[in-house]
Design an enzyme around this catalytic site. Structure first.
Site, PDB file in Angstrom:
ATOM      1  N   LYS A   1       5.749  -6.330  -3.372  1.00 35.73           N
ATOM      2  CA  LYS A   1       4.501  -6.855  -3.893  1.00 35.73           C
ATOM      3  C   LYS A   1       4.436  -6.564  -5.388  1.00 35.73           C
ATOM      4  O   LYS A   1       4.680  -5.443  -5.822  1.00 35.73           O
ATOM      5  CB  LYS A   1       3.319  -6.189  -3.184  1.00 35.73           C
ATOM      6  CG  LYS A   1       1.958  -6.558  -3.733  1.00 35.73           C
ATOM      7  CD  LYS A   1       0.873  -5.739  -3.040  1.00 35.73           C
ATOM      8  CE  LYS A   1      -0.494  -6.017  -3.629  1.00 35.73           C
ATOM      9  NZ  LYS A   1      -1.536  -5.167  -3.050  1.00 35.73           N
TER      10      LYS A   1
ATOM     11  N   ASP B   1      11.677  -2.980  -1.847  1.00 34.13           N
ATOM     12  CA  ASP B   1      10.305  -3.107  -2.319  1.00 34.13           C
ATOM     13  C   ASP B   1      10.217  -3.063  -3.846  1.00 34.13           C
ATOM     14  O   ASP B   1      11.179  -2.733  -4.532  1.00 34.13           O
ATOM     15  CB  ASP B   1       9.440  -1.983  -1.732  1.00 34.13           C
ATOM     16  CG  ASP B   1       8.987  -2.274  -0.311  1.00 34.13           C
ATOM     17  OD1 ASP B   1       9.146  -3.425   0.134  1.00 34.13           O
ATOM     18  OD2 ASP B   1       8.476  -1.359   0.354  1.00 34.13           O
TER      19      ASP B   1
ATOM     20  N   MET C   1      -2.419   5.204  -4.606  1.00 34.56           N
ATOM     21  CA  MET C   1      -2.978   3.843  -4.613  1.00 34.56           C
ATOM     22  C   MET C   1      -4.497   3.869  -4.766  1.00 34.56           C
ATOM     23  O   MET C   1      -5.217   3.112  -4.110  1.00 34.56           O
ATOM     24  CB  MET C   1      -2.578   3.092  -3.327  1.00 34.56           C
ATOM     25  CG  MET C   1      -1.078   2.997  -3.119  1.00 34.56           C
ATOM     26  SD  MET C   1      -0.602   2.380  -1.498  1.00 34.56           S
ATOM     27  CE  MET C   1      -1.000   3.788  -0.453  1.00 34.56           C
TER      28      MET C   1
END
Length: 254
Positions: free
Chosen positions: A60, A38, A173
């Site tokens: 991402k 990741d 987040m």
């Protein structure tokens, strides 16, 4: 040629500092035939992989997905059946908002052996590196770890519940929801509640902003704080100053 057993190991890479990965995680990377990694991992860790291993970025970056989750699930199975041991390398701990359990559930449907190697989550490490204890006697008896962005891209309703408690609150987040977080605490008359934001925690480019619910938006703007960041809310944030002063005193004596 001997046939390799299809196997998935979901590995927590830790919060960023390469020294915070576990020995078991390193052994898993070393034995991998394929590593799917990741964006939030420290890529220096990939140097532990065999020169024969295939390294595939599936993370991402800046809102762009290299692979959708369904594609990652399928890739795990196809690579394991073709090459053997797949390591799914994830930042922090794979079972803390990391979808590690989802990937294991999917892999098991296709007969893959599965294993998980826990990692140190940024929810604990980022505050710790700033001298912020999530619990401390006479200050906080518990802590919540909450996602700032749910599957439907909304702030978790648990933040509203947590704001009514005396617990330490850690939000991952959640930078895009900071305005909403401040509003929730203001509605509980907690404008003076201490808050810390740690960006890129445990890494060399770590940045921190500390204030109250009333001042944090100005601090974020002035310091240019953004994701990836950990938000820590509660009276434990004030303990940072105490720990920092003690640390300086010890070094001065030494």
């Amino acid at each position: 040629m001997s046939l390799k057993i299809p196997k998935l190991t979901v590995v927590g890479a830790g919060p960023g500092d390469i020294d915070l990965i576990t020995l078991k995680a390193i052994k898993a990377i070393e034995s991998a035939d394929v590593v799917l990694y990741d964006a939030l991992i420290n890529e220096v860790l990939l140097e532990y992989a065999s020169s024969r291993a295939e390294l595939i970025f599936v993370g991402k970056r800046k809102g762009c997905y290299a692979f959708q989750q369904e594609q990652i699930n399928e890739l795990i199975v196809s690579k394991a059946k073709s090459f053997g041991h797949v390591v799914r390398l994830k930042g922090g701990d794979p079972f803390v908002f990391g979808r590690g359990a989802e990937e294991i559930d999917y892999a098991r449907q296709f007969g893959l052996e599965t294993q998980v190697v826990p990692g140190i989550t940024s929810a604990i490490a980022a505050p710790a590196y700033q001298g912020i204890p999530l619990t401390k006697r006479h200050v906080s008896e518990s802590f919540w770890v909450i996602t700032g962005t749910t599957k439907n891209h909304q702030l978790s309703l648990d933040v509203t519940l947590a704001a009514k408690s005396t617990a330490t609150i850690v939000i991952l987040m959640g930078m895009s929801k900071l305005e909403e977080i401040v509003r929730i605490f203001s509605e509980e008359n907690r404008q003076e509640t201490p808050i810390a934001i740690v960006q890129n925690g445990t890494t060399s480019n770590e940045k921190v902003g500390i204030g109250t619910m009333e001042t944090i938006r100005d601090i974020v703007e002035r310091k240019g704080l953004a994701n990836p960041a950990v938000i820590v809310i509660g009276d434990v944030v004030k303990e940072r100053a105490v720990l920092t002063s003690i640390y300086k005193e010890v070094n001065a004596i030494g």
